[in-house]
Every structure is written in structure tokens, then in C-alpha cells.
Design a protein around this motif. Structure first.
Motif, PDB file in Angstrom:
ATOM      1  N   PRO A  13       0.833  -1.208   0.000  1.00 37.62           N
ATOM      2  CA  PRO A  13       0.000   0.000   0.000  1.00 37.62           C
ATOM      3  C   PRO A  13       0.866   1.256   0.000  1.00 37.62           C
ATOM      4  O   PRO A  13       1.942   1.281   0.612  1.00 37.62           O
ATOM      5  N   ALA A  14       0.419   2.297  -0.664  1.00 37.18           N
ATOM      6  CA  ALA A  14       1.215   3.510  -0.833  1.00 37.18           C
ATOM      7  C   ALA A  14       1.520   4.190   0.495  1.00 37.18           C
ATOM      8  O   ALA A  14       2.531   4.876   0.626  1.00 37.18           O
ATOM      9  N   HIS A  15       0.654   4.017   1.504  1.00 35.53           N
ATOM     10  CA  HIS A  15       0.902   4.690   2.781  1.00 35.53           C
ATOM     11  C   HIS A  15       1.803   3.883   3.712  1.00 35.53           C
ATOM     12  O   HIS A  15       2.076   4.315   4.819  1.00 35.53           O
ATOM     13  N   TRP A  16       2.293   2.709   3.252  1.00 40.85           N
ATOM     14  CA  TRP A  16       3.323   1.995   3.998  1.00 40.85           C
ATOM     15  C   TRP A  16       4.678   2.496   3.511  1.00 40.85           C
ATOM     16  O   TRP A  16       5.000   2.405   2.325  1.00 40.85           O
ATOM     17  N   ARG A  17       5.509   3.008   4.403  1.00 41.74           N
ATOM     18  CA  ARG A  17       6.819   3.536   4.012  1.00 41.74           C
ATOM     19  C   ARG A  17       7.864   2.429   4.098  1.00 41.74           C
ATOM     20  O   ARG A  17       8.102   1.870   5.156  1.00 41.74           O
ATOM     21  N   PHE A  18       8.477   2.132   2.960  1.00 44.26           N
ATOM     22  CA  PHE A  18       9.508   1.104   2.919  1.00 44.26           C
ATOM     23  C   PHE A  18      10.682   1.544   3.780  1.00 44.26           C
ATOM     24  O   PHE A  18      11.222   2.647   3.616  1.00 44.26           O
TER      25      PHE A  18
END
Length: 340
Positions: free
Chosen positions: A204-209
Motif C-alpha cells: 500500500p502507498a501509505h506503507w513507508r519502505f
């Protein structure tokens, strides 16, 4: 049983797996690349020659004879080495892993592993009789059993620009290495967001790698609407009894030792098996028995089988009970997207 909400089909692109399966005594060696199809067009013959020329030392270690333009580099995690072909830019990397050989039923072992790879390129499973059409046998080494070259062409998911806000996905492509485990609090090699993950997935885009290291295949930080948590992906031995006690202790620090044991046992009893699109996984959640305390620490864990027991991929979501309820659908979609 948890259910994954239906969503619009993700965009996809052509993908190919070119791999070798090499039995040697009580071990099986795997050499595998996961690439764009055209980048592997000229390499099937060279891989076959590498396998045919392969010999093993007295301890069962591989001795490679590599064609011009190929080199051996250090592996990481589960990969004991990488074989790199520099005919292309960037180089094409084949990860080399070794697992224990099955006690019996070699055909079933092959069928399960090749069908796992078929799932990674979005192909339906087949019987071993049909799979033979995608297999080339190669007389290799001194074991007396033939090695196999497997060539599978299909597709893999990529990020879709039309994904909804509820299920935004960001494609992260790996470099074909393998890896292994650790918790954030453990002493381990440093990890930064500049370290690429050795697996493929869509997050998901709101998970920061947050990077990877030799012990974590990938790590993410979640910060959304005042809630914070983390997701980690690792590989370890599947010892549920030992692991469940450890996981419950990590989120039940206000409980006594006996209360933690009871809570861990209850969590395992409530464990579910979930059929996703590409994986069949076990899901278990640890935390407080007080359902009214939504901010109590909790952990949701998905266990994904790998190509050969006892190693299992563990995907862990840590945060409050409220965050886990909110992120559960995204978590399962992420788990289903993992490729290695």
C-alpha cells in the motif's frame, strides 16, 4: 476466516522464470532468475551447460564452471551464492539456494515446487504429467539423477495508476536474492530505505519502505490518522509452539508468564487458514483478551510456505488492535502479492 475484498484487476506485465533443480544426495540445489522474458531468451542453453558441468566437493558444496561473461557473487540470507550473467545491462542474477531433499515422492516434490513458481508468474497449477512440457532434463554431476531446467512464461502484477484510495499499491521489484529473519529490537546489521528488498511484492502507498538487511526481507513503517505500526517480512523455521510464546510475550508485556502462555495457546487455537489468490496462508493474531481496549498492543502474523520445509515466510503486522483491524485487508493483499 478472513476474506479479501474484491478489487479491480491490477495491471500486469510479462514475466519469466528460468530455473534449474539439481538433486545431490540429501540436498536439492535451486538456481533461479525471475525476469522480463526477453532478457532470458539467450540464457537457457548456457544455464543447461552450467548445470551439466556442475560438480560437488567432498562436503557437497558446488564447484562451478561458468561460461564467459558469467561470475559468482556472494549470496545473502537463504541464497548461498548468486550467478550473474553480464551479457545484459543490468546483469541478470540467478539466486542459488539449497534445501533438504524429500525422503520420498520426488515427483510430488517437483510438482509442488514448479507449481509454486507457476503461481509467481500467474499461471494455474498443473499435474506433473503436464508440467513435463516445460521441463528439460539434464544429466548433471555425479549423483546419478538428472537435473531439471524449468522455463515458465506468464506475467506479474505491477502498480496500477487507477488503484482506488482504499487499496493503493506500489510495485517494488527485487533482485532475485533470498533472505532470513529478526525483530527490530534484535542486534542486527543496519537497515536503511536505500537497501533494496530481495523479494517482490506490492505494498500500500501509505506503507513507508524502511529497507531490508540479511535478516529481514523487507520492513515497512505505517503512520496513518494518528496510528503507527510496522510490517516485517522474514524467513525462519516453522516452530509454532516456540514462536507463539515469543510473539505473545512481545505484545503481552503487562501479563504474567502464565497469562502469556494461556493467551498464546488461545491464539493458536483460533488460527485460521486463508485461501488467497496466489498463496494459502495461516493467519494468527496475538494481543489482549480485552476487546474494548482497541489501543492495546497486538500482532497479526501470516505464515507463507516456501519451496521446501521447514523454512516459512513470516509476515508480521505490529500495532494497536485498532490499527490491525484497519489494515487487515491491505495486509492480506500485501501477503498475497509476495514473490521470491
Amino acid at each position: 476466516m478472513y476474506e479479501v475484498a474484491k478489487k479491480s484487476p491490477a495491471a500486469s506485465e510479462p514475466a519469466r522464470i528460468l530455473a534449474a533443480i539439481i538433486p545431490n544426495g540429501d540436498s536439492v540445489y535451486f538456481i533461479k532468475a525471475f525476469e522480463q522474458p526477453q532478457r532470458l531468451d539467450a540464457l537457457s542453453g548456457e544455464l543447461s551447460q552450467i548445470v551439466q558441468d556442475l560438480r560437488f566437493d567432498d562436503r557437497g558444496g558446488p564447484i562451478w564452471k561458468l561460461p564467459s561473461g558469467w561470475s559468482q557473487t556472494a549470496g545473502s540470507g537463504m541464497a548461498i551464492a548468486n550467478l550473474e550473467c553480464r551479457h545484459s545491462d543490468p546483469p541478470i542474477r540467478f539466486a542459488v539456494t539449497v534445501l533438504g531433499a524429500p525422503i520420498d515422492n520426488w515427483e510430488r516434490y517437483l510438482e509442488e515446487n514448479i507449481n509454486r513458481w507457476r503461481g509467481q508468474v500467474m499461471l494455474e497449477p498443473q499435474s506433473m504429467a503436464l508440467l513435463r512440457s516445460s521441463i528439460q532434463e539434464v544429466a548433471a554431476g555425479e549423483d546419478g539423477r538428472n537435473a531439471l531446467i524449468v522455463d515458465l512464461q506468464g506475467k506479474r502484477m505491477v502498480a496500477s495508476s487507477t488503484a482506488s484510495r482504499a487499496t493503493p499499491l506500489e510495485s517494488m521489484t527485487s533482485d532475485n536474492r533470498e533472505g532470513v529473519p529478526v525483530s527490530k529490537s534484535d542486534s542486527s546489521p543496519s537497515m536503511t530505505a536505500n537497501t533494496p528488498s530481495p523479494i517482490q511484492y506490492q505494498a500500500p502507498a501509505h506503507w513507508r519502505f524502511a529497507g531490508s538487511n540479511p535478516f529481514r526481507l523487507a520492513s515497512f513503517e505505517i503512520a496513518d490518522a494518528g496510528e503507527s505500526g510496522e510490517v516485517t517480512v522474514s524467513v525462519a523455521k516453522d516452530d509454532l509452539e516456540q514462536n507463539s510464546a515469543m510473539w505473545q510475550q512481545q505484545v503481552g508485556q503487562r501479563l504474567s508468564e502464565e497469562e502469556n502462555r494461556i493467551a498464546a495457546r488461545k491464539a493458536v487455537e483460533q488460527m485460521e487458514t486463508v485461501e488467497l489468490n496466489h498463496h494459502t496462508v495461516r493467519i494468527v493474531q496475538f494481543g489482549s483478551d480485552d476487546s474494548s481496549d482497541a489501543q492495546a498492543p497486538a500482532m497479526l502474523i501470516a505464515m507463507v510456505p516456501t519451496e521446501g520445509a521447514p523454512e516459512t515466510i513470516f509476515v508480521k503486522l505490529r500495532g494497536s488492535g485498532a490499527l490491525i483491524d484497519k489494515e487487515k485487508e491491505n495486509f492480506l493483499q500485501f501477503v498475497d502479492s509476495i514473490r521470491w
